[in-house]
Design an enzyme around this catalytic site. Structure first.
Site, PDB file in Angstrom:
ATOM      1  N   VAL A   1     -38.759   6.401  45.235  1.00 46.88           N
ATOM      2  CA  VAL A   1     -37.446   5.937  44.818  1.00 46.88           C
ATOM      3  C   VAL A   1     -36.414   6.261  45.893  1.00 46.88           C
ATOM      4  O   VAL A   1     -36.605   7.151  46.720  1.00 46.88           O
ATOM      5  CB  VAL A   1     -37.022   6.573  43.473  1.00 46.88           C
ATOM      6  CG1 VAL A   1     -38.093   6.348  42.417  1.00 46.88           C
ATOM      7  CG2 VAL A   1     -36.743   8.059  43.615  1.00 46.88           C
ATOM      8  N   SER A   2     -35.305   5.514  45.881  1.00 47.32           N
ATOM      9  CA  SER A   2     -34.172   5.752  46.769  1.00 47.32           C
ATOM     10  C   SER A   2     -34.602   5.693  48.236  1.00 47.32           C
ATOM     11  O   SER A   2     -35.224   4.724  48.653  1.00 47.32           O
ATOM     12  CB  SER A   2     -33.506   7.086  46.408  1.00 47.32           C
ATOM     13  OG  SER A   2     -32.249   7.221  47.028  1.00 47.32           O
ATOM     14  N   ASN A   3     -34.325   6.730  49.024  1.00 48.59           N
ATOM     15  CA  ASN A   3     -34.762   6.719  50.413  1.00 48.59           C
ATOM     16  C   ASN A   3     -36.278   6.637  50.518  1.00 48.59           C
ATOM     17  O   ASN A   3     -36.810   6.017  51.439  1.00 48.59           O
ATOM     18  CB  ASN A   3     -34.270   7.974  51.139  1.00 48.59           C
ATOM     19  CG  ASN A   3     -32.809   7.890  51.517  1.00 48.59           C
ATOM     20  OD1 ASN A   3     -32.183   6.839  51.399  1.00 48.59           O
ATOM     21  ND2 ASN A   3     -32.240   8.994  51.968  1.00 48.59           N
TER      22      ASN A   3
ATOM     23  N   GLY B   1     -38.135   5.023  48.460  1.00 47.89           N
ATOM     24  CA  GLY B   1     -38.452   3.623  48.210  1.00 47.89           C
ATOM     25  C   GLY B   1     -38.258   2.776  49.453  1.00 47.89           C
ATOM     26  O   GLY B   1     -39.071   1.905  49.769  1.00 47.89           O
TER      27      GLY B   1
ATOM     28  N   HIS C   1     -28.001   5.170  39.736  1.00 50.25           N
ATOM     29  CA  HIS C   1     -28.869   5.848  40.700  1.00 50.25           C
ATOM     30  C   HIS C   1     -29.361   7.225  40.255  1.00 50.25           C
ATOM     31  O   HIS C   1     -30.486   7.608  40.572  1.00 50.25           O
ATOM     32  CB  HIS C   1     -28.137   5.985  42.041  1.00 50.25           C
ATOM     33  CG  HIS C   1     -29.056   6.133  43.208  1.00 50.25           C
ATOM     34  ND1 HIS C   1     -29.649   5.051  43.826  1.00 50.25           N
ATOM     35  CD2 HIS C   1     -29.513   7.227  43.861  1.00 50.25           C
ATOM     36  CE1 HIS C   1     -30.419   5.478  44.811  1.00 50.25           C
ATOM     37  NE2 HIS C   1     -30.347   6.792  44.862  1.00 50.25           N
TER      38      HIS C   1
END
Length: 717
Positions: free
Chosen positions: A310-312, A314, A629
């Protein structure tokens, strides 16, 4: 060549069965290749066995109950052991990525006790197995990317699978254990982790204290190349820096001078290669000609590999899939990815009947803009300030920020209300959703300045000694002045920190503040002689990214021009192409995401992928309403006010993984791109249930389908 170019979809049930026979025959014939150590590895591989009772892979022995309970105590807080630091790092990272409350879904819809079918059958959810750690480095110690592989005892050599779990944010190697880690371990897969060159790499420039790979403190005089990070300064430069700016620290993500983001895809692929090596050392047949030498049993063509996180993390998974020239990766499932597509002029984005005016901006561009306007925008009449985490002095500073921006010609309005409304309108015009308005206060309070300062430093490969735009990192006292580090807090920072100050006592300091260096939230800008959240510094960062003085519109000159060129070069190094070679990919994002706005990340990346693959893409995009987020912020209840406005996005990440897994193992079709419409809880005391987070549908209503209309991405209202 990746098998997807030959057989679509790739059915691993058949591949696994065939591979078992081939491995057996190859070993008997002596034709299997020798298991080779990956070229990226430096130093020994550390192996630890966890029994699943006193300690384990997923919960560090805490179990579901411990993860939801109070922070575990150290026997000696001044000198915690490596095992204690690992335990607390897993505890902290779990609670940083998901809503860890029972009412919010932990232990009910997800968590260590919930099995792959969504049922609470796993007790405390402890997972026995083996954990392997190694460095990826070129021999200099300047990279020292942590790689980790967890192999659960439930791993089935006849059905081998690897799930990547690259850390989110700037977190350390356990930064995705609650997300991709949990999902993979429950499936009996090996999980390939990496901190991607970020993590809690602190260097205390006064004392020389550093953090080792296992979290135990080291000293620069004796650490050699084994520290997680050491600032690249000569003794003379270090002494001069400390004399001019005492009590400062350097951080790996900001100050490694490597622009680590450009290598996040490579680091993820290195973790996959490390996983193959570990599995072949553990389960591969022995070479009859060389005692102790293992042969290759597992390779890309017989092992299911899903890139995820997820996030970075991802974004790193998508980068790895784009860069994979060995056919290692079979599918991708990511949530809220930091995906920065290269170029977005070939398509448009439309939500309902409204065309998005600005899309696909680089992260540094929209964060430095938010760092300028967000503290004023949060005062807009359409919003309300939550005083629970926002003292009156911050409101005063926000008022001054509004006026200073107006004085500089960057806002209009005769009153604070008019100025704030203009600031909010400008943010919406730059790609933020109106659905994200509520988030601006908490994001500025807890995230925006941190990311703006760290990423501009990282992209330009600046040294801590550069004090870019006047910023530095230090502990601060009650007045905001830099102060000496707390040795006890520092000793636990591997576990408690998130890799990007402000974190665990380390704050952002604005050095040029009138009256002396101060915490940026208390700093007084020299240009206005006002305490306005260090507007001068924020405008400097914004100008470096924009390539011009954002106040005057004139070109930068001298040092600022050179610094801007470096930042822009770094921004170019991290762009993605969205060319995924027909891999099955599911991307999930929350429509309300104010940190990584969907108009700059998931939406344009998906749209670009639809145009990039001339043979027809196999990428799906799931946009979830009432989702943002930080699921962990929901856990704070009325304090932040997220709990009755938002649902967790985490269940949809797991559903994306389920969909890719089913596609690869049974041939089940991926769900079409769609908007999933959720319902937040009505109160903090309401139990989150399946009705609040409905499933991703195989046949959604036509009004919920996300489609391409020529070169326009159309997202339903």
């Amino acid at each position: 060549m990746n098998a997807h170019s030959l057989i679509q979809p790739r059915l691993h049930a058949l591949a696994w069965a065939a591979a078992s026979l081939v491995v057996s025959l190859s070993a008997q014939a002596g034709s299997a290749p020798v298991n080779q150590r990956p070229a990226a590895l430096r130093g020994p591989v550390q192996e630890t066995v966890y029994d699943g009772n006193s300690d384990d892979l997923l919960t560090a022995g805490l179990g579901k109950t411990g993860l939801m309970g109070l922070t575990p105590a150290y026997v000696n807080p001044a000198s915690p052991t490596a095992a204690e630091l690992r335990r607390n790092a897993i505890y902290t990272n779990y609670r940083a990525l998901v809503d860890y409350t029972g009412l919010g879904g932990m232990g009910v819809l997800y968590g260590p006790n919930i099995d792959s079918d969504g049922l609470s059958t796993l007790g405390e959810g402890k997972v026995p197995g083996r954990e392997y750690l190694a460095w990826a480095d070129d021999g200099s110690g300047k990279h020292n990317v942590t790689l980790m592989v967890q192999v659960p005892d439930s791993f089935d050599p006849a059905r081998p699978c690897i799930i990547t779990a690259t850390s989110s944010g700037s977190r350390g190697v356990y930064g995705a254990i609650a997300t991709a880690g949990e999902w993979g371990l429950k499936r009996g897969c090996a999980v390939a982790y990496t901190d991607k060159g970020t993590g809690n790499g602190l260097h205390d420039l006064m004392s020389g204290a550093l953090i080792g790979r296992d979290g135990v403190m080291m000293n620069s005089a004796t650490a050699g190349i084994e520290a997680g990070f050491r600032a690249d300064l000569t003794p003379e430069a270090l002494a001069a820096f400390n004399a001019a700016t005492p009590n400062r620290v350097a951080y790996k993500h900001a100050h490694s001078q490597q622009n680590p983001e450009k290598d996040w895809g490579r680091s993820t692929l290195d973790a996959v290669r490390f996983a193959f090596y570990v599995l072949n050392e553990r389960f591969g047949p022995l070479d009859p000609a060389v005692p102790g030498q293992h042969l290759v049993r597992f390779k890309a063509r017989n092992t299911l590999v899903i890139a995820s996180s997820v996030s970075n993390g991802g974004g790193a998974a998508l980068a790895a899939a784009e860069q994979d020239t060995e056919g290692l990766i079979d599918g991708v499932a990511v949530s809220e990815p930091n995906a920065q597509p290269a170029g977005s002029k070939a398509f448009s984005i439309r939500q309902g009947s409204q065309t998005v005016a600005v899309q696909g901006k680089p992260l540094a561009a929209y964060f430095t803009l938010a760092n300028v306007y967000q503290p004023c925008a949060l005062l807009a009449p359409a919003l309300s300030v939550n005083a629970a985490f926002w003292p009156a002095s911050y409101t005063d500073a926000a008022v001054r920020r509004c006026q200073a921006l107006t004085d500089n010609g960057l806002l209009t309005g005769a009153t604070t209300a008019e100025q704030a409304a203009d600031a909010l309108a400008r943010m919406r015009a730059e790609g933020w959703q109106a659905e994200s308005d509520f988030l601006h206060q908490s994001l500025f309070r807890f995230a925006t300045n941190a990311i703006a300062v760290t990423y501009v430093n990282a992209l330009g490969r600046f040294s801590v000694a550069d004090n870019l735009c006047g910023y530095s990192f230090a502990n601060t006292d009650a007045t905001g002045a830099p102060a000496a580090q707390s040795a006890t807090v520092q000793a636990g920072l591997f576990a408690s920190g998130n890799g990007v100050p402000p974190t665990s006592g380390v704050n952002i300091v604005y050095n040029p503040s009138v009256g002396g260096a101060r915490l940026d939230f208390l700093a007084t800008s020299p240009s206005s002689n006002q305490a306005d959240f260090a507007l001068d510094g924020a405008l400097c960062l914004r100008s470096l990214v924009a390539g011009k003085d954002v106040v005057t519109g004139k070109a930068l000159t001298g040092t600022l021009a050179a610094q801007s060129a470096r930042v822009k070069a770094g921004m170019g190094e991290v762009k993605l192409e969205a060319k995924l070679r027909k891999l099955p990919v599911v991307i999930v994002a929350g429509r309300n995401d104010g940190l990584l706005p969907v108009n700059h990340t998931a939406r344009p990346y998906f749209a670009k992928s639809q145009l990039a693959d001339k043979q027809g893409p196999n990428v799906r995009y799931i946009e979830v309403t009432n989702a943002q987020h930080f699921d962990s912020f929901i856990a704070f209840g009325p304090y932040l006010g997220y709990d009755t406005r938002f649902v967790p996005l985490h269940p949809y990440f797991f559903r994306a993984l389920d969909a890719v897994w089913a596609h690869l193992t049974t041939g089940q079709a991926l769900p079409p791109s769609q908007v999933v419409r959720t319902t937040p809880r009505v109160s903090s005391s309401t139990q989150l249930s399946a009705s609040h987070v409905p499933p991703i549908l195989a046949t959604p209503a036509a009004a919920d389908l996300i489609v391409m209309d020529g070169s326009s991405l159309v997202v339903p209202e």
